[in-house]
Design a protein around this motif. Structure first.
Motif, short mmCIF file in Angstrom:
data_model
loop_
_atom_site.label_atom_id
_atom_site.label_comp_id
_atom_site.label_asym_id
_atom_site.label_seq_id
_atom_site.Cartn_x
_atom_site.Cartn_y
_atom_site.Cartn_z
N ALA A 58 0.81 -1.22 0.00
CA ALA A 58 0.00 0.00 0.00
C ALA A 58 0.84 1.27 0.00
N ALA A 59 2.09 1.15 0.43
CA ALA A 59 2.91 2.36 0.53
C ALA A 59 4.35 2.05 0.18
N ALA A 60 4.82 2.59 -0.93
CA ALA A 60 6.21 2.42 -1.34
C ALA A 60 7.04 3.49 -0.66
N THR A 61 7.95 3.07 0.20
CA THR A 61 8.76 4.03 0.94
C THR A 61 10.07 4.27 0.21
N PRO A 62 10.53 5.53 0.16
CA PRO A 62 11.78 5.82 -0.51
C PRO A 62 12.96 5.21 0.22
N ALA A 63 14.03 4.94 -0.53
CA ALA A 63 15.23 4.37 0.08
C ALA A 63 15.83 5.35 1.07
N GLY A 64 16.29 4.85 2.19
CA GLY A 64 16.92 5.70 3.19
C GLY A 64 18.36 5.98 2.82
N PRO A 65 19.14 6.54 3.75
CA PRO A 65 20.54 6.82 3.46
C PRO A 65 21.33 5.53 3.23
N CYS A 66 22.43 5.65 2.53
CA CYS A 66 23.29 4.51 2.24
C CYS A 66 23.77 3.87 3.54
N ARG A 67 23.65 2.55 3.63
CA ARG A 67 24.07 1.85 4.84
C ARG A 67 25.59 1.78 4.95
N GLY A 74 20.49 7.43 -5.13
CA GLY A 74 19.97 8.04 -6.34
C GLY A 74 18.79 7.29 -6.91
N ALA A 75 18.24 7.82 -8.00
CA ALA A 75 17.07 7.21 -8.65
C ALA A 75 17.39 5.83 -9.21
N ASP A 76 18.67 5.55 -9.47
CA ASP A 76 19.06 4.24 -10.01
C ASP A 76 19.31 3.22 -8.91
N SER A 77 18.99 3.57 -7.65
CA SER A 77 19.11 2.69 -6.48
C SER A 77 20.55 2.47 -6.05
N TYR A 78 21.47 3.34 -6.49
CA TYR A 78 22.85 3.26 -6.04
C TYR A 78 23.22 4.54 -5.30
N CYS A 79 24.15 4.41 -4.33
CA CYS A 79 24.58 5.57 -3.56
C CYS A 79 25.33 6.55 -4.46
N GLU A 80 24.97 7.82 -4.37
CA GLU A 80 25.62 8.83 -5.20
C GLU A 80 27.03 9.16 -4.71
N THR A 81 27.38 8.72 -3.50
CA THR A 81 28.71 9.00 -2.95
C THR A 81 29.68 7.85 -3.14
N CYS A 82 29.27 6.64 -2.71
CA CYS A 82 30.20 5.51 -2.76
C CYS A 82 29.83 4.46 -3.79
N GLY A 83 28.65 4.57 -4.39
CA GLY A 83 28.26 3.64 -5.44
C GLY A 83 27.67 2.33 -4.96
N THR A 84 27.48 2.18 -3.65
CA THR A 84 26.90 0.95 -3.12
C THR A 84 25.42 0.86 -3.49
N LYS A 85 25.00 -0.35 -3.87
CA LYS A 85 23.59 -0.55 -4.22
C LYS A 85 22.73 -0.43 -2.96
N ALA A 86 21.59 0.22 -3.09
CA ALA A 86 20.71 0.44 -1.95
C ALA A 86 20.15 -0.87 -1.42
N THR A 87 19.96 -0.90 -0.14
CA THR A 87 19.33 -2.07 0.47
C THR A 87 17.84 -2.08 0.15
N LYS A 88 17.36 -3.23 -0.31
CA LYS A 88 15.94 -3.39 -0.60
C LYS A 88 15.19 -3.65 0.71
N PRO A 89 13.92 -3.24 0.80
CA PRO A 89 13.14 -3.53 2.02
C PRO A 89 13.14 -5.01 2.38
N ARG A 90 13.19 -5.87 1.37
CA ARG A 90 13.19 -7.31 1.62
C ARG A 90 14.48 -7.77 2.31
N ASP A 91 15.56 -6.99 2.18
CA ASP A 91 16.84 -7.39 2.75
C ASP A 91 16.85 -7.34 4.27
N HIS A 92 16.08 -6.41 4.84
CA HIS A 92 16.06 -6.27 6.30
C HIS A 92 14.73 -5.66 6.71
N PHE A 93 13.97 -6.38 7.51
CA PHE A 93 12.71 -5.84 7.99
C PHE A 93 12.39 -6.39 9.38
#
Length: 354
Positions: A58-67, A74-93
């Motif tokens: 019901a609610a798509a939450t935006p990605a938080g800060p890079c872990r 960024g919009a491509d799901s990668y960190c704009e500073t270090c390039g790490t791929k964003a953690t998906k909600p399924r990875d940790h809940f």
């Protein structure tokens, strides 16, 4: 986690050197996707290419800060500073239906996706009524992350909806709860089948463990090697379940636990949920709760590092003391502890404080 004992040839993962079989699609040690070609292999940065079950449709939450560095995703799901791929909600809940019941589910360090799943429910009054379900997707099967989450939630919903008390006797009360556990396992199995492609060469599959607490009655049911434990404050710790695994069979013949659980086929399970499952009726254990304590339901991502009931009880009590006895903080700290030991597998910890 391997699915079942087979006659497949065991070789080494090209990424980490861990043991694999020719039927595995992913390395159990590092989560790398195993390619059938003989050409040079490359690390699998993201093997989760199939649709996944939404944690909150019901609610798509935006990605938080890079872990990794705290930078902006960024919009491509990668960190704009270090390039790490964003953690998906399924990875940790996490889930906390009441202050005394909580669960945390984490991808771990070495796997590329989180195939564990958890679903819990509880009444508000501490120690009154709680249902906890953990399912661990089999790494060598397709869409196991989707199937495990669907299975855990389906089982939890069946357990939470039912409230049969039998005909007033203690034996009928126990029988009624066991019947609910069986129905929950049926619903979980149906959910796995619903998330399995008809022509899949490796149909989705997962383990199943569930506990039902109703006042002083505690019943656990298991299929596979996820586990439930009861750690009373003033009595001996109890392992409520016995694994359906090759290691458990070795232990039953007298092989030392440490040797059986660290052997080359230690995590080969003999029962599971899925299209090719031989039987999914859970084996149950009934216990009368006589005092305060901790109820733990977990995947092998935790118990891999502390298997026996007594030392695991000590770990839970020590962790809980540092977390001021708060279940969610304790579960989160136990996940952190497992990751600190190596995080070789996905990790799920569900706790109820009675």
């Amino acid at each position: 986690m391997d699915a079942a004992m087979t006659s497949t040839t065991r070789t080494a993962c090209p990424q980490c050197g861990g043991p694999i079989s020719d039927a595995d699609l992913y390395c159990e040690a590092c989560g790398a996707e195993l390619q059938p070609s003989s050409g040079p292999s490359t690390p699998a940065l993201d093997t989760d290419t199939e649709p996944t079950v939404e944690l909150n449709p019901a609610a798509a939450t935006p990605a938080g800060p890079c872990r990794s560095c705290g930078g902006t995703i960024g919009a491509d799901s990668y960190c704009e500073t270090c390039g790490t791929k964003a953690t998906k909600p399924r990875d940790h809940f996490s889930e906390q239906p009441a202050p005394w019941v909580a669960a945390v589910c984490d991808r771990g360090i070495r796997h590329s996706r989180n195939e564990d799943a958890v679903a819990v429910a509880a009444d508000a009054e501490p120690g009154s009524r709680a249902m906890m379900v953990v399912c661990d997707g089999v790494s060598s099967s397709l869409d196991s992350d989707v199937a495990s989450l669907a299975a855990a939630r389906a089982a939890r919903d069946v357990l939470a909806a039912g409230h049969a008390q039998g005909i007033g006797t203690e034996s009928s009360r126990v029988a009624a709860v066991i019947a609910r556990l069986n129905a929950a396992a049926d619903a979980a199995s149906d959910a796995v089948l619903a998330n399995t492609s008809p022509d899949s060469p490796n149909p989705a599959s997962c383990t199943f463990v569930a506990t039902v607490l109703e006042a002083d009655l505690l019943i656990a049911g298991v299929v596979g090697d996820s586990r439930a434990y009861w750690f009373p404050d003033e009595a001996e710790a109890v392992a409520l379940t016995v694994d359906d695994s090759w290691a458990a069979e070795l232990i039953a013949t007298g092989v030392p636990r440490e040797q059986a659980e660290t052997g080359p086929q230690a995590h080969a399970i003999t029962r599971w949920l899925g299209k090719d499952a031989p039987d999914h009726t859970p084996r149950t254990t009934t216990l009368k709760v006589a005092g305060p304590g901790w109820l733990l339901v977990c995947s092998d991502g935790l118990w891999n590092y502390c298997s026996e009931a007594a030392p695991l009880a000590g770990l839970v009590r020590q962790t809980a003391a540092a977390a001021n006895g708060e279940p969610l903080a304790t579960a989160s700290a136990l996940v952190d502890w497992a990751n600190a030991q190596g995080g070789q597998d996905n990790i799920t910890v569900a706790l109820a404080r009675l």
